[in-house]
Design an enzyme around this catalytic site. Structure first.
Site, PDB file in Angstrom:
ATOM      1  N   PHE A 181       0.857  -1.191   0.000  1.00  0.00           N
ATOM      2  CA  PHE A 181       0.000   0.000   0.000  1.00  0.00           C
ATOM      3  C   PHE A 181       0.885   1.231   0.000  1.00  0.00           C
ATOM      4  O   PHE A 181       1.739   1.382   0.871  1.00  0.00           O
ATOM      5  CB  PHE A 181      -0.945   0.039   1.205  1.00  0.00           C
TER       6      PHE A 181
ATOM      7  N   ASP B 279       9.052   2.704   1.835  1.00  0.00           N
ATOM      8  CA  ASP B 279       7.888   3.473   2.269  1.00  0.00           C
ATOM      9  C   ASP B 279       7.738   3.254   3.778  1.00  0.00           C
ATOM     10  O   ASP B 279       7.254   2.215   4.222  1.00  0.00           O
ATOM     11  CB  ASP B 279       6.657   2.993   1.504  1.00  0.00           C
TER      12      ASP B 279
ATOM     13  N   LYS C 105       2.526   9.591   8.366  1.00  0.00           N
ATOM     14  CA  LYS C 105       1.550   9.350   9.441  1.00  0.00           C
ATOM     15  C   LYS C 105       1.966   9.878  10.828  1.00  0.00           C
ATOM     16  O   LYS C 105       1.403  10.825  11.318  1.00  0.00           O
ATOM     17  CB  LYS C 105       1.219   7.863   9.522  1.00  0.00           C
TER      18      LYS C 105
END
Ligand SMILES: *Cc1c(COP(=O)(O)O)cnc(C)c1O
Length: 427
Positions: free
Chosen positions: A157, A248, A277
């Site tokens: 993702f 990532d 995040k």
């Protein structure tokens, strides 16, 4: 304070009492807000530490933390003081000018990672977009590849923009959004042969692999940690071929795993990595880091209006200070160990329901047996009724990503609720 069954919370201030008693009008909300999210039917209006309260005054233990984002929990005093002070002084100016606090944050990241340079943006997808642009420019100008390809993993993702849904190796995120971005190719995760085959097969004419982009631990894809041996060999392949390794770190970076960066669990350093995040503890921010040798973007080649503004950077800088001053990484390691031990005991007790418990630090997943009907969503809904917020990572994995300040008693309480939920479902 009990969170056993959702009860009216006496500590909600009196002046908000009218808001507390009115049930939240979800129909009106849905009439005006696009239906892009499957929302649970509660509306959260207040938080403190690892607890949040809904409009009805019900209290929840928050093991979602805005999906691995509220690093310091809710209403953290240091973060409150920082954002109050920054909004009073200067909250936004353009990158037309030097922004001191942006420089300070970049310096912290450079000093606490393998990176030499930082680019700031506002989200994980944007950080990955920046990494993709950097890798493509590097391919055209240094690797001399006319049609560069980026390998990404199945079940990965990387975000919801067009380039990042293309990078994301899950068809469900791509369907009906074709044509996708050219230049991506998918390989199985933790499978070094798949990488070797792809590099060889795709080397054809003016097309070649220029970069490999992976998560150190696949978050949304089911909390699947990367394997040490795989990443060691991958690093060697990249060194030998000159292919860039992009990681990532949007979900696992910034202390979530008990180390600052996920790659520290894998014995390697990436050439480029991204964060977002948890970086500013819930204030929107994104960052793309690179080693000096592949820092090829020049003035005017990439930009963001909001990226690296004083407000977001001050918040992130405060997160870094609290992480250091309060020895949060140690808490993440200890609480993570505690949680996995508790969840593994539950797994042993209900072997027909639970297949595996896995994770690093405070990103953990409990996988349900494939052959049973029970889904992660069933467990998440049942836990919510008992006052515990959890989030699925795919149809079979329940994800535990509490604030990094979570206490031992909060871990115990969360595990106790999960056990009660399992007992009810098994019985
Ligand atoms: C959440 C996530 C993203 C996307 O971040 P946004 O801020 O939602 O754009 C990208 N990569 C990973 C690994 C993520 O977990």
């Amino acid at each position: 304070m009990s969170i056993e069954t959702p009860v009216k919370n006496p500590s909600i201030p009196a002046e908000s009492a009218s808001a507390v008693s009115a049930p939240f009008d979800t129909a009106e909300f849905d009439a005006n807000v696009m239906g892009t999210y499957g929302r649970f039917p509660i509306a959260l209006v207040r938080g403190q530490g690892c607890r949040v309260w809904d409009t009805q005054g019900r209290e929840y233990l928050d093991f979602v933390a805005g999906i691995a984002t509220c690093t310091l929990g809710h209403a953290h005093q240091a973060l409150i003081e920082t954002v109050k002070g920054q909004i009073e002084r200067l909250h936004h100016v353009s990158n037309l000018y030097y922004i001191p606090v942006q420089g300070e944050l970049a310096k912290w990241i450079v000093n606490h990672s393998c990176a030499d340079r930082v680019f700031f943006c506002n989200s994980g997808a944007e950080a990955n977009e920046a990494a993709i642009k950097l890798a493509r420019k590097y391919a055209h100008t240094v690797q001399e590849i006319e049609k560069p390809l980026i390998l990404t993993a199945k079940a990965s993702f990387h975000g919801r923009t067009l380039a990042t849904i293309t990078a994301t190796g899950q068809p469900k995120y791509q369907q009906n959004f074709e044509p996708l971005m050219p230049g991506f190719h998918y390989v199985a995760y933790n499978d070094i042969q798949a990488i070797e085959h792809a590099i060889e097969e795709l080397d054809e004419g003016n097309q070649r692999v220029g970069a490999i982009m992976l998560e150190p631990l696949q978050g949304e894809g089911g909390v699947r940690p990367g394997e040490l041996e795989y990443f060691l060999r991958l690093r060697k392949i990249c060194d030998q071929t000159g292919i860039l390794l992009i990681l990532d770190e949007v979900q696992v970076g910034m202390g979530r795993t008990g180390k600052y960066w996920g790659y520290e669990h894998l014995g390697i350093e990436p050439d480029i990595f991204t964060s977002a995040k948890g970086l500013a503890g819930g204030i929107p921010i994104g960052a793309m880091m690179s080693k000096q040798f592949c820092d090829v973007l020049q003035a005017g080649e990439h930009a963001s209006t909001f990226g690296g503004n004083p407000f977001a950077c001050a918040a992130a800088l405060t997160v870094t200070k609290v992480l250091e001053q309060e020895n949060i990484l140690q808490n993440v390691q200890q609480r993570g160990e505690q949680l996995r031990t508790k969840l593994r005991a539950i797994a042993l007790k209900y072997p027909n329901l639970v297949a595996q418990v896995r994770g690093w630090g405070l990103i953990n997943g409990m996988e349900l047996k494939a052959e049973i009907e029970l889904t992660s969503l069933d467990i998440v809904k049942a836990a919510m009724k008992q006052g515990l917020l959890l989030v699925p990572a795919g149809p079979k994995v329940i994800r535990f990503v509490p604030p990094l300040i979570v206490s031992a008693s909060e871990i115990d309480r969360a595990a106790q609720i999960v056990e009660e939920v399992m007992a009810a479902l098994a019985g």
